[in-house]
Write a protein that holds these residues in place. Structure first.
Motif, short mmCIF file in Angstrom:
data_model
loop_
_atom_site.label_atom_id
_atom_site.label_comp_id
_atom_site.label_asym_id
_atom_site.label_seq_id
_atom_site.Cartn_x
_atom_site.Cartn_y
_atom_site.Cartn_z
N ARG A 49 1.06 -1.54 0.12
CA ARG A 49 0.00 0.15 0.34
C ARG A 49 0.99 1.53 0.16
O ARG A 49 2.24 0.92 0.18
N VAL A 50 -0.10 2.49 -0.66
CA VAL A 50 1.00 3.31 -0.71
C VAL A 50 0.11 4.59 0.25
O VAL A 50 -0.94 4.60 0.00
N ASN A 51 0.42 5.49 0.79
CA ASN A 51 -0.02 6.26 1.60
C ASN A 51 0.20 7.61 1.20
O ASN A 51 1.25 7.63 0.30
N LEU A 52 -1.11 8.30 1.37
CA LEU A 52 -1.76 9.60 0.52
C LEU A 52 -1.04 10.53 1.14
O LEU A 52 -0.84 11.60 -0.21
N ALA A 53 -0.05 10.29 1.92
CA ALA A 53 -0.03 11.92 2.62
C ALA A 53 1.25 11.38 1.73
O ALA A 53 1.89 12.83 1.29
N GLY A 54 2.11 10.52 1.72
CA GLY A 54 3.26 10.47 0.72
C GLY A 54 3.24 11.38 -0.71
O GLY A 54 3.55 11.52 -1.40
N VAL A 55 1.59 10.76 -1.56
CA VAL A 55 1.82 10.77 -2.86
C VAL A 55 1.78 12.45 -2.58
O VAL A 55 1.89 13.10 -3.72
N GLY A 56 0.69 13.00 -1.84
CA GLY A 56 0.62 14.42 -1.66
C GLY A 56 1.92 15.19 -1.44
O GLY A 56 2.47 16.02 -2.88
N ASP A 57 3.09 14.65 -0.78
CA ASP A 57 4.35 14.91 -0.57
C ASP A 57 5.07 15.23 -2.03
O ASP A 57 5.66 15.98 -2.70
N CYS A 58 4.41 14.40 -2.59
CA CYS A 58 5.99 13.99 -3.64
C CYS A 58 5.39 15.30 -4.94
O CYS A 58 5.40 15.52 -5.43
N LEU A 59 3.14 15.26 -5.04
CA LEU A 59 3.24 16.75 -6.66
C LEU A 59 3.31 17.70 -5.24
O LEU A 59 4.10 18.78 -6.23
N GLN A 60 3.73 17.88 -4.06
CA GLN A 60 4.20 19.52 -3.88
C GLN A 60 5.45 19.57 -3.33
O GLN A 60 6.18 20.92 -3.04
N SER A 61 6.70 18.73 -4.01
CA SER A 61 7.53 18.89 -4.30
C SER A 61 8.09 19.25 -5.49
O SER A 61 7.83 19.39 -6.40
N PRO A 62 9.64 19.24 -5.70
CA PRO A 62 10.05 20.16 -7.29
C PRO A 62 9.96 18.65 -7.36
O PRO A 62 10.15 17.20 -7.19
N PRO A 63 9.49 18.60 -8.94
CA PRO A 63 9.50 20.27 -9.86
C PRO A 63 8.40 20.33 -10.39
O PRO A 63 8.12 21.20 -10.89
N VAL A 64 7.18 19.56 -10.00
CA VAL A 64 6.25 20.12 -10.09
C VAL A 64 4.98 21.06 -9.03
O VAL A 64 5.37 22.01 -9.04
N GLY A 65 5.43 20.92 -7.43
CA GLY A 65 5.32 22.18 -6.45
C GLY A 65 4.01 22.66 -6.35
O GLY A 65 3.58 23.89 -6.57
N MET A 66 2.80 21.00 -6.52
CA MET A 66 1.81 21.11 -6.66
C MET A 66 1.17 22.44 -5.30
O MET A 66 2.16 21.96 -4.09
N LYS A 67 0.15 23.11 -5.36
CA LYS A 67 -0.27 23.94 -3.86
C LYS A 67 -0.29 23.14 -3.12
O LYS A 67 -1.25 21.96 -3.75
#
Lengths: 1014, 285
Positions: A605-623
């Motif tokens: 299983r993959v934790n959704l908070a981790g997925v969110g962290d990936c999206l918020q990190s560079p190079p995407v940096g989603m708000k």
């Protein structure tokens, strides 16, 4: 004329003859320096050196009212050091005028020409002088001295020299008081005061001195140490309203004495204030009550001023000393939090606000980049050392394995050229701030206030210093973790936040287009949060419905969010699969992160908070606020492949409430991917989908879906609808029990489908790599059969209960039993039997199922849907007893009627309405009245036949009319119960019984007891 | 039908307690189109759920469960672990008032409230919405406490089982619960008591030893860290004997002064003597 030519001129003159240079009012020069003009201390030093070094007779004399130190008290350290060097070339000759001298000077001002007045003044002075002597004021103990100061009251004469000495420019203010035209001055007093020929002589007291010096603000307050006391006293008196003349006079006297006194005899003691005139005691008491003055016991003194005993200068020096020992970065970190910095140009270009946190760092300090959950997009290190070496980066927390690799938020170091100004300003703030924590200062309100003022001043100096030190042109800017491999990148300084924008350009190269300012934020406003909640709800509930704008009407913020972020980018569209990869290339990097993370979750299983962290990190940096919307779009796009777990528990449906919790606490949610089923497993899934009639979720309605999640979700949903009886009973086939247990204990969808369910039904588990599964159809059929059995379990039990009851009564329809019960019409008092009889009589039940349910509920005191097997056993045991009691009552009832009225043949009349509802009543005729009644009936029939024309028609018409009368008019079937005697509040049972067979309720209970015994 | 011809809804809220249940039964034959509803917090006592099913069967109509999917556990997660309290009663707002008003909507409706004729000074939840008129059938028809018991007896459903140890319906962890009722919970439903302990412990832990360590930005005045005033549930359970002794004493005082009292009334009086905080009028009508 330049300074050097001035010195040269001086030298030339001195070569001819000695030169004496006198600079009067030098205080003004010093004030100019303090106020920021660039007067040059160096000139003075050169002049001094010109005299000393060469032996030329050059003498420089400066005259000022205060010492150098006091004059320069507002300057910073550098300037003060500079001046003390200059002062070192000179010799201080201080001139301190004694109070006696000052008074002598005062006495020369007044000239009394009238000898009569002179005599009165002498008489006036004598008692005052002796009182002054009693107070221990030796200088004014001589009546001649007191008299010479008239019209000043001796108290005024006492404080004036000290007041002027301490607060100002000596004679200048003293004489303007004595001789000036100021309305509170002496001249005005002499002009305006009428002198009566007898009575006490008027004199100018302390309050006049106060009005002149404090009230008019004409004193020059040079030293900050004095100024705090001064302003406090002035403020307190100014703010005191509604004082009587005597009170105001007394308050001002106290205030003035507070200003000049340090200790000793000149203080606001009761005795001394008593000299000021009559009524002082009362005024003091009033002022004390009003809280304007307080009496200090230990000093025997009244005070307006709360006073401070803290020697700020000494303490501050010690604090400065302490601060000079500590590293600058430590001090700065302690005293201030630099405001965050917006990468302005980058933010405007990408329509996404990027904010960098700023903090101080030491040269070569080890710094950890921010991890993803932080709301900041990066860090700016303000390096507190000039021309320093770069700080080093340590590893990042979170998912990134490479210490400086992509994923870490950017860290930009600013290395300034010069930190001297920052250093000084910082240490001063720290010294002042540290004093605030000093317990002595903390307990002293006045000192605290003064310190706060100085601190806020020092802070603004620090702000200025920080701005100047870290201006973009003043520093070298380096991105410490470049996008390629964490390399260092020198950034061009540019203007404003330009270097930070440059860093953001490099690091956040895949900033997603969101196009909605309200959504594209780290934290939403409450209005934005509401709009996002509506958006998520609509995505989940109406995302597949094909309606425009997800069904939103109007142009609210949720519509705007939908159109700009979901519709425009192609994340949502019309068609069989409405959520899917975006058509906007700018969103592709973000989507592939999502797809990768979901894809990664096949094994674990993959934790959704981790997925969110990936999206918020560079190079995407989603708000952060966008992330839930994006992830929800992903979950909906992959809904048949990705399973959701909340707190580790499989959640078959992503419902709006699950989404609400997911937005709040993504860390409570995991996902797992179930896409590529093949071989034997695929056969099982397909067979189950076929047997259970499962259509693809969201897809075409007729399209069968062959995936694990759709099947499991359908199974779990069906199981979750089962009643508690079915969940608990053991009266099921072994297969159904096993399927039920497997489904209620299942944790993992694939384990359920391929292991627990087949095994529960006696088949072998289907391995992930099994090429085929021969008994797939058999498994599916068995599962389907078990489910059918489970879902009909309660129904079958109720059928069984009904059959039992009817059997026991020996009848075929519940209507018979109901009818019998209805005749008992409130004749039963025993509560248990009564409830049972009423339940049997209940004709509002829609069908057999509802009727038997109610009866069973009354017997077991528990609804069948909540039964356990024990409850069912109890019902089976108790039903015969209850029915026996019921039948005895029915028999009794008929007997009783027969007893009372001879032969009695009850008839059961059933009237059926056109809509099928039935109305049942037992009727009978009292044998004793039978003959009379039949005669009456014949009469009526004869009359009726004359209308209808035939006997048969007359009978039928009467029957119809009677039947209608039995039915209550215009009432739906459900409310017929009053008509058949179901007791209600408006038709109390006791009355019904009394009207009927003439039995008392007590007798009915008694008979019930007898019958039961018999 | 209303005067204007538009349909008027008839609604009757059921709390799981005796009065509202009796009213439901009472209205069964009087208002055939009655809609019965129950605000489910997801944290009711098992006795309550069982009783509701019993009532549904007797009524022959379904009882609509409001917020069936957003119960206490949901809001507790959404509020990130803030306990509801008399000062911060998010439970009532989110799980009772809002769902009821949402469910009723803007249609004209008559709401039937179970105030008995012998307690007409008590206030139940009376909606302030203009489209709702409120009626008190028990007051209008003079049905008192004995009348209520009679209605329930005749219907064959009797009282909810929790009346043996508790005077009110509502959440198992209701903070209006008296100390002796907490002890009752720990003995009748140890697993629910343990869940309440776990919730409380989580809140205490999240809040940090000194108070608001981790809740800085969400800290608010009147925040409560324990269910029952002044002590944790663990401490409360440790005082079991003392609490029960006080309760017994209060009970015997009450029964002495009023002879032949049904247990249910004696229990209520005894609890009132021990502690007279106003209960929630929405949860415990």
């Amino acid at each position: 004329m330049s300074p050097s030519s001035l010195v040269a001129t001086a030298r030339r003159i001195a070569a001819e003859s000695p030169l004496l240079l006198v600079i009067d009012e030098f205080g003004k020069n010093l004030e100019a320096i303090r106020d920021g003009s660039d007067a040059d201390p160096y000139l003075l030093q050169q002049l001094a050196e010109a005299g000393q070094g060469t032996g030329l007779p050059i003498f420089v004399v400066t005259l000022q009212h205060l010492s150098f130190d006091d004059c320069l008290s507002g300057l910073d350290n550098v300037q003060r050091r500079e001046w003390s060097k200059v002062q070192g070339r000179f010799e201080d000759v201080s001139f301190v005028e004694s109070a006696a001298q000052a008074r002598a000077l005062i006495s020369t001002v007044f000239d009394v020409t009238d000898s009569a007045l002179r005599a009165r003044i002498d008489r006036w002075a004598k008692p005052l002088a002796s009182e002054m002597a009693a107070l221990g004021v030796a200088e004014l103990a001589d009546p001649a001295v007191v008299a010479s100061c008239y019209p000043l009251h001796p108290l005024a004469a006492l404080v004036l020299p000290e007041l002027c000495n301490r607060h100002g420019q000596h004679e200048r203010t003293l004489f303007s008081f004595l001789a000036g035209a100021h309305p509170s001055g002496v001249a005005a007093f002499l002009d305006s005061t009428k002198l009566a020929s007898r009575g006490p002589l008027p004199s100018l007291g302390l309050e006049a001195v106060y009005d002149f010096f404090v009230g008019s603000g004409s004193l020059n307050i040079a030293s900050p140490r004095q100024s705090s006391r001064w302003s406090e006293i002035a403020t307190r008196l100014r703010d005191a309203h509604g004082l009587s003349a005597a009170q105001a006079r007394t308050a001002k006297s106290v205030a003035l004495l507070n200003l000049v006194s340090t200790s000793g005899t000149v203080r606001a003691s009761r005795q001394l204030l008593g000299l000021a005139g009559r009524g002082v005691d009362a005024a003091l008491a009033d002022l004390e009550r009003a809280g304007l003055v307080t009496y200090r016991d230990f000093a025997d003194e009244y005070r307006v001023w709360h006073g401070s005993d803290v020697d700020m200068g000494v303490r501050l020096d010690a604090a400065r000393q302490r601060m000079s020992q500590r590293p600058l970065v430590e001090i700065l970190a302690e005293i201030e939090q630099p405001t965050p910095l917006v990468a302005a140009r980058h933010s405007a270009t990408f329509d996404t606000l990027r904010v960098f946190q700023r903090r101080y760092a030491a040269a070569r300090e080890e710094v950890a980049p921010l991890a993803a959950p932080s709301a900041y997009d990066g860090t700016v290190l303000l390096v507190a050392a000039s021309e320093a070496e770069l700080p080093a980066l340590t590893s990042v927390g979170g998912h990134t394995t490479e210490p400086e690799g992509p994923g870490a938020k950017p860290v930009v170091a600013a290395i300034p050229r010069d930190v001297a100004a920052l250093d000084e300003a910082g240490r001063e703030v720290a010294a002042l701030a540290s004093l605030l924590d000093d317990p002595v200062v903390a307990g002293d309100r006045v000192a605290r206030r003064e310190l706060s003022e100085r601190l806020s001043q020092a802070r603004s100096v620090l702000d200025q210093a920080r701005c100047e030190t870290f201006g973009s042109q003043e520093c070298r800017w380096v991105l410490l973790n470049g996008p390629k491999s964490g390399e260092r990148v020198e950034l061009s300084p540019g203007r404003g936040s330009s270097p930070v924008s440059a860093a953001a350009d490099l690091v956040y190269s895949h900033t997603p287009p969101v196009g909605n300012e309200m959504l594209n934020r780290s934290e939403l406003t409450s209005q934005g949060a509401k709009a996002r909640r509506l958006l998520l709800e609509a995505m989940i509930e109406r995302g597949n419905s094909g309606v425009d704008d997800l069904g939103f009407e109007g142009h609210g913020p949720e519509t705007a969010m939908y159109r700009s972020f979901l519709l425009r980018t192609g994340l949502h569209r019309r068609g069989a699969k409405p959520f899917g990869p975006p058509s906007d290339a700018g969103l592709e990097p973000a989507w592939s992160i999502l797809a990768d993370e979901f894809g990664r979750s096949t094994g674990e299983r993959v934790n959704l908070a981790g997925v969110g962290d990936c999206l918020q990190s560079p190079p995407v940096g989603m708000k952060a606020a966008v992330v839930p919307v994006f992830i929800t779009a992903g979950l909906l796009a992959f809904r048949d492949e990705v399973a959701i777990y909340e707190h580790g528990t499989f959640t078959p449906v992503l419902s709006p409430e699950v989404s609400e919790r997911m937005v709040r606490n993504p860390a409570h949610f995991d996902v797992k991917h179930f896409a590529n089923t093949s071989g034997g497993r695929l056969m099982v899934v397909e067979a189950l989908a076929e047997r259970l009639g499962i259509a693809a979720r969201g897809g075409g309605r007729s399209q069968r879906v062959s995936n694990v999640l759709a099947v499991v979700s359908s199974l779990v949903t069906r199981i979750s609808r089962l009643d508690n009886y079915t969940r608990r009973t053991r009266r099921l086939s072994a297969g159904a029990r096993a399927v039920r247990d497997a489904l209620t204990t299942a944790v993992e969808p694939d384990q359920l489908l391929f292991e627990s369910l087949p095994e529960a039904l006696g088949f072998a588990a289907v391995g992930a790599d099994a090429p085929d599964c021969e008994p797939a159809a058999a498994v599916a059929s068995a599962v389907g059969g078990a489910l059918d059995e489970l879902e009909s379990c309660l129904e079958r039990m109720l059928e069984d209960l009904l059959a039992r009851l009817l059997d026991a009564c020996g009848v075929r329809s519940r209507a018979t039993v109901s009818g019998q019960a209805a005749t008992l019409d409130g004749e039963v008092l025993d509560p248990e039997v009564r409830a049972f009889v009423l339940a049997l009589a209940n004709d509002s039940a829609e069908d057999d199922r509802a009727w038997i349910s109610a009866v069973a509920t009354v017997v077991a005191r528990k609804a069948p849907a909540e039964w356990t097997d024990e409850d069912r056993g109890r019902f089976d045991r108790e039903l015969p007893e209850r029915l026996a009691a019921f039948h005895r009552l029915v028999a009794l009832h008929f007997d009783r009627r027969a007893d009372g009225g001879g032969p009695f043949d009850p008839l059961r009349v059933t009237i059926t309405r056109p809509d099928g509802t039935e109305y049942i009543r037992m009727v009978g005729v009292d044998a004793r009245r039978r003959a009379a009644l039949e005669t009456a009936l014949d009469d009526v029939l004869a009359t009726t036949a004359s209308i209808t024309g035939s006997d048969l028609q007359a009978e039928q018409s009467l029957l119809a009319l009677l039947s209608e009368r039995l039915l209550p008019p215009d009432e739906p079937a459900e409310t017929l119960s009053p008509a058949i005697g179901l007791p209600t509040e408006s038709d109390p049972p006791a009355r019904a019984v009394a009207d009927g067979a003439g039995l008392s309720t007590g007798r009915a209970a008694g008979m019930l007891g007898r019958a039961a015994n018999g | 039908m209303g005067e204007s011809g538009a349909p008027v809804r008839h609604i009757c809220g059921i709390s799981g307690g005796k009065d509202s249940s009796a009213l439901a039964v009472y209205m069964r034959d009087r208002a055939p189109q009655m809609e019965y509803f129950f605000c489910d917090t997801g944290a009711e006592l098992p006795e309550t759920y069982e009783y509701l099913t019993r009532l549904e069967v007797i009524l022959g109509r379904p009882i609509v469960r409001l917020n069936a999917t957003r119960g206490f556990d949901h809001w507790f997660e959404v509020f990130r672990g803030a306990l509801p309290s008399p000062q911060m009663r998010w439970c009532t707002k989110n799980m009772k008032i809002k769902p009821i008003e949402e469910w009723i909507g803007d249609e004209a409706a008559v709401s039937y409230v179970a105030i008995r004729s012998d307690e007409s000074n008590r206030k139940g939840y009376v909606s302030t919405k203009p489209n709702i008129t409120t009626r008190f059938p028990f007051v209008e028809d003079g049905v008192d406490h004995a009348g209520v018991l009679r209605i329930l007896e005749d219907a064959g459903i009797g009282l909810p089982a929790y009346y043996e140890w508790r005077t009110r319906s509502g959440c198992y962890f209701c903070f209006y619960q008296r100390k002796a009722e907490w002890i009752g919970l720990s003995e009748r439903h140890p697993e629910l008591f343990d869940r309440a302990v776990a919730i409380e412990q989580k809140v205490l832990q999240d809040a940090g030893v000194d108070g608001d360590a981790d809740f800085g930005d969400r800290a608010m005045r009147g925040r409560q860290y324990t269910w029952s005033g002044g002590e944790t549930l663990v401490q409360l359970r440790n005082r079991r004997d003392e609490i029960l002794e006080r309760h017994e004493a209060a009970l015997s005082r009450t029964t002495k002064t009023r002879a032949n009292l049904p247990l249910i009334e004696a229990l209520a009086d005894a609890f009132n003597e021990e502690d007279d905080t106003e209960p929630c009028t929405v949860c415990a009508p």
